[in-house]
Design a protein around this motif. Sequence first.
Motif, PDB file in Angstrom:
ATOM      1  N   THR A  78      30.698  -6.030  29.723  1.00  0.00           N
ATOM      2  CA  THR A  78      30.574  -7.305  29.026  1.00  0.00           C
ATOM      3  C   THR A  78      30.906  -7.165  27.543  1.00  0.00           C
ATOM      4  OG1 THR A  78      28.234  -7.023  28.427  1.00  0.00           O
ATOM      5  CG2 THR A  78      28.708  -7.899  30.636  1.00  0.00           C
ATOM      6  N   THR A  79      31.033  -8.300  26.886  1.00  0.00           N
ATOM      7  CA  THR A  79      31.335  -8.296  25.452  1.00  0.00           C
ATOM      8  C   THR A  79      30.095  -8.069  24.596  1.00  0.00           C
ATOM      9  OG1 THR A  79      31.097 -10.710  25.370  1.00  0.00           O
ATOM     10  CG2 THR A  79      33.317  -9.829  25.719  1.00  0.00           C
ATOM     11  N   GLY A  80      28.925  -8.066  25.212  1.00  0.00           N
ATOM     12  CA  GLY A  80      27.680  -7.878  24.471  1.00  0.00           C
ATOM     13  C   GLY A  80      26.494  -7.902  25.404  1.00  0.00           C
ATOM     14  N   LEU A  81      25.318  -8.127  24.864  1.00  0.00           N
ATOM     15  CA  LEU A  81      24.084  -7.999  25.635  1.00  0.00           C
ATOM     16  C   LEU A  81      23.473  -9.326  26.066  1.00  0.00           C
ATOM     17  CD1 LEU A  81      22.341  -5.182  23.534  1.00  0.00           C
ATOM     18  CD2 LEU A  81      23.745  -4.934  25.606  1.00  0.00           C
ATOM     19  N   ASP A  82      23.891 -10.422  25.478  1.00  0.00           N
ATOM     20  CA  ASP A  82      23.278 -11.726  25.736  1.00  0.00           C
ATOM     21  C   ASP A  82      24.169 -12.539  26.666  1.00  0.00           C
ATOM     22  OD1 ASP A  82      22.073 -14.194  25.738  1.00  0.00           O
ATOM     23  OD2 ASP A  82      21.824 -14.308  23.556  1.00  0.00           O
ATOM     24  N   ALA A  83      23.676 -12.812  27.857  1.00  0.00           N
ATOM     25  CA  ALA A  83      24.471 -13.542  28.849  1.00  0.00           C
ATOM     26  C   ALA A  83      24.762 -14.982  28.423  1.00  0.00           C
ATOM     27  CB  ALA A  83      23.754 -13.545  30.199  1.00  0.00           C
ATOM     28  N   LYS A  84      23.984 -15.507  27.490  1.00  0.00           N
ATOM     29  CA  LYS A  84      24.203 -16.885  27.045  1.00  0.00           C
ATOM     30  C   LYS A  84      25.389 -16.990  26.093  1.00  0.00           C
ATOM     31  CE  LYS A  84      19.357 -18.345  27.432  1.00  0.00           C
ATOM     32  NZ  LYS A  84      18.171 -18.828  26.673  1.00  0.00           N
ATOM     33  N   THR A  85      25.648 -15.929  25.321  1.00  0.00           N
ATOM     34  CA  THR A  85      26.687 -16.005  24.297  1.00  0.00           C
ATOM     35  C   THR A  85      27.845 -15.034  24.543  1.00  0.00           C
ATOM     36  OG1 THR A  85      25.485 -14.405  22.923  1.00  0.00           O
ATOM     37  CG2 THR A  85      25.034 -16.738  22.546  1.00  0.00           C
ATOM     38  N   GLN A 100      30.262 -12.592  27.581  1.00  0.00           N
ATOM     39  CA  GLN A 100      30.837 -12.810  28.905  1.00  0.00           C
ATOM     40  C   GLN A 100      31.229 -11.492  29.555  1.00  0.00           C
ATOM     41  OE1 GLN A 100      34.868 -14.835  28.200  1.00  0.00           O
ATOM     42  NE2 GLN A 100      35.391 -13.097  29.538  1.00  0.00           N
ATOM     43  N   ILE A 101      31.410 -11.544  30.852  1.00  0.00           N
ATOM     44  CA  ILE A 101      31.889 -10.397  31.613  1.00  0.00           C
ATOM     45  C   ILE A 101      33.371 -10.193  31.313  1.00  0.00           C
ATOM     46  CG2 ILE A 101      32.302  -9.488  33.930  1.00  0.00           C
ATOM     47  CD1 ILE A 101      29.919 -11.200  34.894  1.00  0.00           C
ATOM     48  N   ILE A 102      33.757  -8.933  31.081  1.00  0.00           N
ATOM     49  CA  ILE A 102      35.172  -8.620  30.910  1.00  0.00           C
ATOM     50  C   ILE A 102      35.708  -7.767  32.065  1.00  0.00           C
ATOM     51  CG2 ILE A 102      35.287  -8.888  28.414  1.00  0.00           C
ATOM     52  CD1 ILE A 102      34.873  -5.841  28.169  1.00  0.00           C
ATOM     53  N   GLU A 103      34.805  -7.138  32.814  1.00  0.00           N
ATOM     54  CA  GLU A 103      35.203  -6.425  34.024  1.00  0.00           C
ATOM     55  C   GLU A 103      34.094  -6.565  35.057  1.00  0.00           C
ATOM     56  OE1 GLU A 103      36.754  -2.061  35.665  1.00  0.00           O
ATOM     57  OE2 GLU A 103      35.573  -2.175  33.835  1.00  0.00           O
ATOM     58  N   LEU A 104      34.474  -6.958  36.262  1.00  0.00           N
ATOM     59  CA  LEU A 104      33.536  -7.056  37.377  1.00  0.00           C
ATOM     60  C   LEU A 104      34.071  -6.196  38.512  1.00  0.00           C
ATOM     61  CD1 LEU A 104      31.094  -8.320  38.865  1.00  0.00           C
ATOM     62  CD2 LEU A 104      32.598 -10.214  39.518  1.00  0.00           C
ATOM     63  N   ALA A 105      33.240  -5.275  38.972  1.00  0.00           N
ATOM     64  CA  ALA A 105      33.617  -4.414  40.079  1.00  0.00           C
ATOM     65  C   ALA A 105      32.524  -4.474  41.143  1.00  0.00           C
ATOM     66  CB  ALA A 105      33.824  -2.975  39.619  1.00  0.00           C
ATOM     67  N   ALA A 106      32.921  -4.424  42.391  1.00  0.00           N
ATOM     68  CA  ALA A 106      31.957  -4.489  43.487  1.00  0.00           C
ATOM     69  C   ALA A 106      32.566  -3.891  44.744  1.00  0.00           C
ATOM     70  CB  ALA A 106      31.542  -5.945  43.747  1.00  0.00           C
ATOM     71  N   ILE A 107      31.703  -3.319  45.573  1.00  0.00           N
ATOM     72  CA  ILE A 107      32.114  -2.878  46.901  1.00  0.00           C
ATOM     73  C   ILE A 107      31.126  -3.452  47.911  1.00  0.00           C
ATOM     74  CG2 ILE A 107      33.346  -0.795  46.200  1.00  0.00           C
ATOM     75  CD1 ILE A 107      30.862   0.827  46.813  1.00  0.00           C
ATOM     76  N   ARG A 108      31.670  -3.938  49.015  1.00  0.00           N
ATOM     77  CA  ARG A 108      30.836  -4.467  50.101  1.00  0.00           C
ATOM     78  C   ARG A 108      30.776  -3.410  51.200  1.00  0.00           C
ATOM     79  NH1 ARG A 108      29.553  -9.825  52.471  1.00  0.00           N
ATOM     80  NH2 ARG A 108      29.216  -9.557  54.708  1.00  0.00           N
ATOM     81  N   LEU A 121      22.824  -9.346  36.878  1.00  0.00           N
ATOM     82  CA  LEU A 121      22.584 -10.626  37.544  1.00  0.00           C
ATOM     83  C   LEU A 121      22.588 -11.787  36.559  1.00  0.00           C
ATOM     84  CD1 LEU A 121      19.863  -9.585  40.132  1.00  0.00           C
ATOM     85  CD2 LEU A 121      22.118 -10.538  40.675  1.00  0.00           C
ATOM     86  N   LEU A 122      22.008 -11.596  35.378  1.00  0.00           N
ATOM     87  CA  LEU A 122      22.020 -12.678  34.390  1.00  0.00           C
ATOM     88  C   LEU A 122      23.444 -13.046  33.998  1.00  0.00           C
ATOM     89  CD1 LEU A 122      19.026 -11.783  32.025  1.00  0.00           C
ATOM     90  CD2 LEU A 122      19.141 -13.607  33.740  1.00  0.00           C
ATOM     91  N   PHE A 123      24.308 -12.044  33.850  1.00  0.00           N
ATOM     92  CA  PHE A 123      25.694 -12.326  33.491  1.00  0.00           C
ATOM     93  C   PHE A 123      26.450 -12.994  34.637  1.00  0.00           C
ATOM     94  CE2 PHE A 123      25.129  -9.817  29.713  1.00  0.00           C
ATOM     95  CZ  PHE A 123      26.073 -10.326  28.830  1.00  0.00           C
ATOM     96  N   THR A 124      26.232 -12.552  35.871  1.00  0.00           N
ATOM     97  CA  THR A 124      26.937 -13.181  36.994  1.00  0.00           C
ATOM     98  C   THR A 124      26.410 -14.588  37.244  1.00  0.00           C
ATOM     99  OG1 THR A 124      25.453 -12.007  38.523  1.00  0.00           O
ATOM    100  CG2 THR A 124      27.623 -11.047  38.152  1.00  0.00           C
ATOM    101  N   GLN A 125      25.111 -14.805  37.051  1.00  0.00           N
ATOM    102  CA  GLN A 125      24.569 -16.151  37.182  1.00  0.00           C
ATOM    103  C   GLN A 125      25.148 -17.076  36.119  1.00  0.00           C
ATOM    104  OE1 GLN A 125      20.297 -15.701  37.090  1.00  0.00           O
ATOM    105  NE2 GLN A 125      20.140 -15.537  39.305  1.00  0.00           N
ATOM    106  N   ALA A 126      25.250 -16.584  34.887  1.00  0.00           N
ATOM    107  CA  ALA A 126      25.820 -17.397  33.812  1.00  0.00           C
ATOM    108  C   ALA A 126      27.269 -17.744  34.119  1.00  0.00           C
ATOM    109  CB  ALA A 126      25.712 -16.655  32.480  1.00  0.00           C
ATOM    110  N   MET A 127      28.018 -16.775  34.633  1.00  0.00           N
ATOM    111  CA  MET A 127      29.407 -17.033  34.998  1.00  0.00           C
ATOM    112  C   MET A 127      29.490 -18.060  36.125  1.00  0.00           C
ATOM    113  SD  MET A 127      32.357 -14.278  36.155  1.00  0.00           S
ATOM    114  CE  MET A 127      31.551 -13.870  37.720  1.00  0.00           C
ATOM    115  N   ALA A 128      28.655 -17.901  37.135  1.00  0.00           N
ATOM    116  CA  ALA A 128      28.663 -18.831  38.264  1.00  0.00           C
ATOM    117  C   ALA A 128      28.314 -20.244  37.820  1.00  0.00           C
ATOM    118  CB  ALA A 128      27.688 -18.366  39.337  1.00  0.00           C
ATOM    119  N   GLY A 129      27.406 -20.351  36.847  1.00  0.00           N
ATOM    120  CA  GLY A 129      26.963 -21.660  36.388  1.00  0.00           C
ATOM    121  C   GLY A 129      28.022 -22.470  35.684  1.00  0.00           C
TER     122      GLY A 129
END
Length: 248
Positions: A21-28, A30-38, A116-124
């Motif tokens: 992310t660009t920082g620590l606060d999900a309100k201000t 944003q995510i710059i890289e998202l990685a996941a494996i299912r 989770l806070l960052f992904t929730q903020a993005m989803a919102g």
Amino acid sequence: MNNLREVFQKYAAVVFFDTETTGLDAKTCQIIELAAIRIEQTDRGTLRMAANLDEFIRLPEGEKLPEQITKLTGITDEMLEKEGLDEADVVSDFEKLLDDTAGPVLLAAHNAQFDLLFTQAMAGRYDRPLAELLARADYLDTLTVYKDRRAYPHKLANAIAAYKLEDKVQNSHRAIDDVAALFEVCKAMDDERADLLEYVNIFGYNPKYGVGGPRIDGVTYWPQRFNKFMQSSSYTLPALAKGGRNNA
């Protein structure tokens, strides 16, 4: 080798994920890289990677990465501009990994509260199914588990070393490497003591600082001190929370 056997008796898939992310606060920030494996279980009881993603997200027009973030992650403005996707496209791709039509999904991350806070903020920010999928999933914070197993410090890199996984994985502060490492750490913790299900939707926090950010619906938060050795089953954080015993 447990191979997360008990976990897959309850869940159709486990999605290990990580964000940069660009920082620590999900309100201000944003995510710059998202990685996941299912990860899913085969009919033979082995585990397979059913899907994966590792995607950069472009910054809004005119914004630049903080210098310290580039130093930490190695991600540059040029990389985001050249390889980054629109945030809405990443939302759509992440939804596919969280699909729960085959059964419930467990989301796992190291310091899951942050991711989770960052992904929730993005989803919102979008009228899409991601917010609902996140809300329906259960959560496993491997940081909470690890704090019950080993002495401070408790970073993912420390867990990699503690479980002697250096030859298998690396902790590079890049999301995709950390996700692969997290999967191996989670298997090692399950082999050590198969109680991961007890930690589902229970997040520990440092009582000195409190919960980091807004509380997530469905999660039980409980103060967790630094332990110097592996806690017995009667004194793990889930056992303390269940018994209503404050261990701060």
